[in-house]
Write an enzyme that holds these catalytic residues in place. Structure first.
Site, PDB file in Angstrom:
ATOM      1  N   HIS A   1       0.858  -1.184   0.000  1.00 46.76           N
ATOM      2  CA  HIS A   1       0.000   0.000   0.000  1.00 46.76           C
ATOM      3  C   HIS A   1       0.897   1.238   0.000  1.00 46.76           C
ATOM      4  O   HIS A   1       2.130   1.145   0.049  1.00 46.76           O
ATOM      5  CB  HIS A   1      -0.931  -0.002   1.225  1.00 46.76           C
TER       6      HIS A   1
ATOM      7  N   LYS B   1      34.888  -4.182 -16.561  1.00 52.72           N
ATOM      8  CA  LYS B   1      34.308  -5.005 -17.620  1.00 52.72           C
ATOM      9  C   LYS B   1      35.361  -6.017 -18.051  1.00 52.72           C
ATOM     10  O   LYS B   1      36.434  -5.648 -18.535  1.00 52.72           O
ATOM     11  CB  LYS B   1      33.867  -4.184 -18.829  1.00 52.72           C
TER      12      LYS B   1
ATOM     13  N   GLU C   1      39.159  -3.369 -20.868  1.00 50.32           N
ATOM     14  CA  GLU C   1      38.254  -3.226 -22.020  1.00 50.32           C
ATOM     15  C   GLU C   1      37.264  -2.088 -21.785  1.00 50.32           C
ATOM     16  O   GLU C   1      36.844  -1.416 -22.717  1.00 50.32           O
ATOM     17  CB  GLU C   1      37.502  -4.529 -22.260  1.00 50.32           C
TER      18      GLU C   1
ATOM     19  N   PHE D   1      -7.837 -31.067 -31.396  1.00 52.53           N
ATOM     20  CA  PHE D   1      -7.072 -31.375 -30.193  1.00 52.53           C
ATOM     21  C   PHE D   1      -6.145 -32.537 -30.488  1.00 52.53           C
ATOM     22  O   PHE D   1      -6.464 -33.438 -31.265  1.00 52.53           O
ATOM     23  CB  PHE D   1      -8.005 -31.772 -29.042  1.00 52.53           C
TER      24      PHE D   1
ATOM     25  N   ARG E   1      -4.970 -17.991 -28.293  1.00 52.07           N
ATOM     26  CA  ARG E   1      -6.289 -18.603 -28.425  1.00 52.07           C
ATOM     27  C   ARG E   1      -6.806 -18.327 -29.830  1.00 52.07           C
ATOM     28  O   ARG E   1      -6.500 -17.295 -30.440  1.00 52.07           O
ATOM     29  CB  ARG E   1      -7.268 -18.065 -27.380  1.00 52.07           C
TER      30      ARG E   1
END
Length: 838
Positions: free
Chosen positions: A40, A233, A364, A612, A783
């Site tokens: 909340h 990196k 790098e 089906f 669907r």
């Protein structure tokens, strides 16, 4: 202040005591995003030297039509205006409390806060980062223990109907943290103990965690608008490692086993054998100065597994935790490890200072990681790559022979993937040793083709021998360093750094660095493809051939008849369906793994009859199937355990996948209780929503969390995830018991009467889906309706009368997933036990 003090033990809670001094702010207002019993929002206004507070369950709205409930709570001290943190378990309000908004306010007209509060009718003008404008607070019940008010947006020209500020701006204005955790429940601790046995191997643990988080290439300017942490990196192979039950799995980003290639590192990981953990890091080789160099991998140089994240630890999914919390847990886990395991090095300072240090030390580049960001699969903007030297992964599409007739290549011809085709990116002639040139010739000569497969391929001849280039199938990936891209899309001054067998050629897209600042506040990204291009909601070109990752047998999954229209009303083709399954595979595969499927197929499109299909008679050797006896016959059910399985189903025009509630090999133990709610031919969607919310209340009174989703048609599904060990008989009995209670609460809307003649138009509540062999539509399944709807997981906050399931379609859902991520994941976490009375 007495009530505030009585509810708290300040020796145990991190909240400020009333004695903590705080300067009067002169009309301060704040909003806390508080994940306690329920999530909340606490609005607090500085009135008469305290923060008068209201709990607003849904948060403030910018729409004047929304009358948001606001329950007045105890006054808080002014020091609470800067509070943010986690209120520990056992304390009042336990859970995360984020400083979601802060600013200043006054009443309209000014200076009447005390008088308006006494009258129970406040008209305030808020000036914050997210809330700017006027709101009304109107008391609806007399002053009592918890007076109830309404919070309503004023019509002052700043109203924004349809804009949900809590969704669009979820982050803290103090830390940027977005995700919150509620208090730990007793069922959650049981979940850890009971869910762990389901992960029977480190490989299964890796599958549970899924796709790793990826970074976006960016310029340093992209970090200007948010708070970031920086790391070195490293230049190597991305890898995920899992330790479970004393065993180790070490996989590349694409799922290839790296244990044999890096045996010392796999052995070193065994030192973590007491833990159940997934580590994300980089496999690197070090030069003499201790810097990682991709080209030294496999060349006898000292190797390391440098770890930078921990998405799973000891039965707990850490991915929703903020970056800094995951890093703290990782540092504790690796505090005593020794090489070849190592913790990623942090770099202090601003982005420009970090990048300057990278240049001086020969790195790098650096990684920029947004403070508060969660660990989300796919490529997003919470992690950025800032590079000193540009490099690019390219597909090898050809080569030129060595001019002096030695059995070596002279140069590689390379390409990148662009709009579904190969685009020529240039010629790479430097960076090779003699042995590498010979090895490349042997490797590439196996894949020669007569014509180049590259878009706008140039005519390339050797300058001395006038011999044309040799073109090959793009099967291999090279990493090259270069200075810049030319205007015509070629690499300037490229130099070969090595082959990357951890990447697929289709992943080689041109990386374009982001230059504009990333907006403040971390966001969990949805599932993007690993190419780094954002998935587009538009249609695929008819007739395009799409190829996915290879199956276990080594054969690619190839789309056939991609131009066939399956949804005529909106013009969506089989290629569109194939692309959809490819994009949502990171979400669908974990949900479907181990579950037998029943398929609904429409090979001629939804305007023609579909069918089906439970069992499959013929399937590729690599496709996983499970044989199940149904009364007098054995059927082979498809089991999706990899993205290629989904793509094979897409090529069969299997639009809708119906999944079991249990998994192989424990088919008699369901993972959840299913509540299938459908309004039927006479019911309304408004009635369905009312029943669904009533169902949620019943479950919450039993202490059970649940996950809602649309069926893709008119109905809704509500799933209650369970710990292992439940039976179908027990889940069915429980579902029937809950449905009977729901029917008693809503006798005019619903019934559990099986006989249609006795239903009297009421919605039928059927617990029969909770039986062995029964199925439910899988999340993210299509669907067979004209607008291509999708069965879509929901937040409970979305289950209102304004919910419109028809807007969740193949063409619209990618954008939603980018925003909300995988809302079905909680259904897979289990951990809950049904009440014994059921």
């Amino acid at each position: 202040m007495g009530t505030y003090r009585e509810k708290r033990d300040f020796s145990r809670t991190s909240e400020p005591s009333p004695e903590v001094s705080a300067p009067a702010g002169g009309g301060v207002f704040v909003v806390h995003k508080h994940d306690a019993t329920r999530l909340h929002y606490d609005l607090r206004l500085e009135i008469d030297g305290v923060l008068v507070s209201w709990a607003i369950p849904k948060g403030p709205s910018h729409d004047p039509a929304d009358k948001r409930l606001a329950v007045q709570t105890e006054d808080h001290p002014l020091a609470y205006a800067t509070f943010e943190g986690r209120i520990s378990e056992g304390n009042y309000g336990a859970g995360d409390s984020l400083l979601w908004e802060s600013g200043t306010f006054d009443t309209v007209p000014p200076g009447e806060a005390s008088a308006q509060l006494a009258r129970g009718r406040l008209h305030v003008a808020l000036h914050g980062q997210k809330l700017e404008g006027e709101w009304h607070l109107i008391r609806t019940r007399p002053v009592g223990k918890k007076a109830q008010w309404l919070c309503i947006k004023a019509k002052d020209g700043t109203e924004r109907p349809g804009y949900d500020v809590t969704v669009e701006r979820p982050e803290s204005v103090k830390s940027g943290q977005r995700v919150t955790r509620g208090p730990k429940r007793r069922t959650a601790s049981k979940a850890k103990a009971k869910a762990t046995p389901r992960l029977r191997s480190p490989q299964a643990l890796l599958a549970r965690v899924g796709t790793p988080m990826l970074a976006t290439l960016a310029q340093v300017e992209a970090t200007d608008a948010a708070d970031w942490r920086f790391e070195v990196k490293y230049d190597g192979f991305r890898a995920l490692a899992a330790v479970h039950g004393g065993r180790v799995a070490l996989h590349s980003r694409g799922g290839h086993d790296l244990s044999e290639r890096f045996p010392a590192i796999a052995q070193a990981l065994e030192a973590l054998g007491k833990h159940e953990v997934v580590l994300d890091g980089e496999l690197v080789a070090l030069d003499a100065q201790g810097r990682s160099r991709f080209q030294l991998l496999g060349k006898g140089a000292e190797e390391r597994f440098v770890v930078f994240d921990v998405p799973w630890l000891d039965g707990e999914d850490l991915s929703p935790l903020p970056l800094e919390e995951r890093r703290k847990k990782l540092e504790g886990l690796l505090a005593r490890v020794k090489p070849p395991l190592a913790l990623a090095e942090r770099v202090e300072g601003t982005a420009r200072q970090a990048l300057s240090q990278a240049r001086r030390r020969g790195w790098e580049g650096v990684m920029a990681k947004r403070v508060g960001s969660v660990y989300a699969p796919g490529r997003g903007e919470a992690w950025l790559k800032l590079k000193v030297q540009a490099n690019q992964e390219v597909a090898i599409v050809g080569f030129t022979p060595m001019a002096n007739e030695r059995p070596e290549i002279g140069a590689l011809l390379v390409a990148v993937r662009e709009d579904g085709a190969w685009r020529y990116a240039g010629k790479v002639g430097t960076g090779y040793s003699t042995q590498v040139r010979r090895d490349l010739l042997k490797l590439l000569s196996r894949d020669e083709v007569k014509k180049p497969l590259v878009k706008e391929a140039p005519r390339v001849r050797d300058a001395l021998r006038h011999e044309e280039a040799v073109w090959v199938k793009p099967r291999h990936v090279a990493q090259v360093a270069f200075t810049e891209w030319t205007e015509d899309g070629r690499l300037r001054h490229p130099s070969f750094q090595g082959l990357r067998n951890d990447k697929r050629p289709e992943e080689c897209v041109r990386e374009r660095p982001r230059e504009t600042p990333v907006r403040r506040g971390p966001s969990a990204r949805g599932p993007h493809r690993e190419t780094g291009r954002k998935a587009r909601p538009g249609k695929r070109a008819a007739g395009r051939t799409a190829t996915a990752r290879k199956g276990a047998a080594g054969e690619p999954v190839v789309l056939t008849h991609g131009e066939r229209v399956l949804f005529p009303a909106v013009g969506l083709t089989k290629a569109d369906v194939f692309a959809w399954f490819q994009d949502v595979a990171p979400l669908m595969v974990p949900a479907l793994a181990g579950r037998p499927l029943t398929l609904q197929q429409w090979p001629q499109g939804i305007q023609a009859p579909g069918f089906f299909r439970q069992g499959v008679e013929s399937a590729p050797d690599w496709l996983t199937v499970t044989r199940i006896r149904h009364e007098a016959r054995l059927l082979s059910h498809v089991v999706v355990d990899r993205p290629e399985s989904l793509l094979w189903l897409a090529n069969q025009s299997a639009l809708t996948l119906h999944m079991w509630s249990s998994r192989v090999p424990h088919l008699k133990q369901p993972d959840w209780v299913v509540f299938d709610l459908d309004p039927g031919p006479k019911g309304t969607f408004e009635e369905l929503i009312e029943l669904t919310l009533g169902l949620r209340r019943l479950l919450e009174r039993l202490g059970l969390a649940s996950v809602p989703k649309t069926s893709g048609k008119r109905g809704l599904h509500v799933l209650v995830p369970l710990a292992p060990g439940h039976t179908y008989a027990r889940t069915r009995a429980f579902a029937l018991q809950v449905f009977e209670a729901l029917a008693q609460e809503y006798p005019e809307l619903a019934t559990t009467e099986h006989a249609k003649t006795r239903r009297e138009g009421r919605l039928y509540l059927d617990a029969g889906q909770n039986a062995w062999g029964k199925t439910v539509v899988a999340p993210y399944s299509l669907r067979a309706l004209p607008h291509a709807p999708v069965s879509t997981p929901l937040k409970w906050s979305e289950v209102t009368r304004r919910l419109d399931p028809t807007r969740f379609t193949l063409e619209t859902l990618r954008r939603r997933l980018d925003k909300v991520g995988d809302l079905f994941a909680p259904a897979l976490e289990g951990g809950q036990t049904l009440p014994s009375s059921s």
